[in-house]
Design a protein around this motif. Structure first.
Motif: not given
Length: 253
Positions: A227-233, A239-247
């Motif tokens: 669920g984590a994503r690279p930073n888009r900027y 990394p963008d963590r808002l979709g990660a399993i921990c969140m």
């Protein structure tokens, strides 16, 4: 609440904002210049924080592992660069139409600093970008969770923010008093990579409140396949963590 403050918040909600908070300029007095909105707009009286939710259904494809693009667009890309940005921009227009200055900011990662040289003695190097999670706390919308991300009563970690710096005489919102993060540590326990280090914590102070935050291993987050994503900027950004399993495991979800 002043008429101007009430009308601005009403307009922001009419333009799609789920969350609207106001942080007075003095709450950024102790922020380092390279992260302070006062470095961008020294005459500002307040920072307006505009938030829009990541809908619960947007995370379903991640939960089932069957439609990763669903979150990619509605929770990660479009939500930030189009939906929240449009709400913030229209609030800025509303303020300027009434004679006030309004400086919109998007969430460029603070880890990418610096990207240039100072233009004059005593000024921070470009590009100065505030920490948006800290701004949401200062605006009374959130507290800082154990993983260093804004946690709101309404949506937990499920929102994205943009800022407007203004010289309008708006009334600041009180900061949250109740503790939302119960330090259950489930986020750290479930991380498959062990990226949340419970043995090394720091205390982050925002507007007089203090929050314990675990040390994050960003190199491990960059390898996250859940669920984590690279930073888009910027590639050096966290990394963008808002979709990660921990969140997604947080009880506030």
């Amino acid at each position: 609440m002043s008429d101007l403050t009430r009308e601005m918040k009403q307009f922001a909600r009419e333009r799609g904002a789920d969350l609207v908070g106001i942080a007075p300029a003095e709450r950024f007095a102790d922020v380092p210049p390279e992260r302070s909105p006062l470095s961008i707009f020294p005459e500002m009286t307040a920072a307006i924080v505009i938030g829009r939710r990541i809908t619960r259904g947007t995370l379903r494809g991640l939960e089932e592992g069957t439609n990763l693009g669903l979150y990619e667009q509605f929770g990660y890309s479009w939500l930030d660069t189009q939906f929240v940005a449009l709400s913030a921009f229209e609030v800025g227009e509303w303020l300027e139409d009434r004679g006030w200055e309004a400086v919109p900011l998007f969430p460029f990662p603070t880890e990418a600093y610096p990207q240039g040289i100072a233009v004059r003695e005593g000024a921070p190097a470009p590009n100065v970008y505030p920490d948006f999670d800290h701004a949401a706390v200062a605006a009374g919308l959130a507290e800082l969770s154990y993983v260093g991300i804004a946690l709101t009563p309404e949506f937990g970690h499920r929102q994205r923010f943009q800022l407007i710096l203004t010289d309008a005489p708006l009334e600041g919102d009180p900061m949250l008093e109740a503790g939302l993060c119960g330090l259950c540590l489930r986020c750290a326990e479930i991380c498959p990579l062990g990226a949340i280090d419970r043995e090394h914590e720091s205390v982050v102070s925002i507007g007089g409140r203090e929050f314990p935050v675990a040390r994050m291993d960003l190199s491990k987050f960059r390898r996250c396949q859940n669920g984590a994503r690279p930073n888009r900027y910027h590639p050096s950004g966290a990394p963008d963590r808002l979709g990660a399993i921990c969140m997604r495991t947080c009880l506030q979800m």
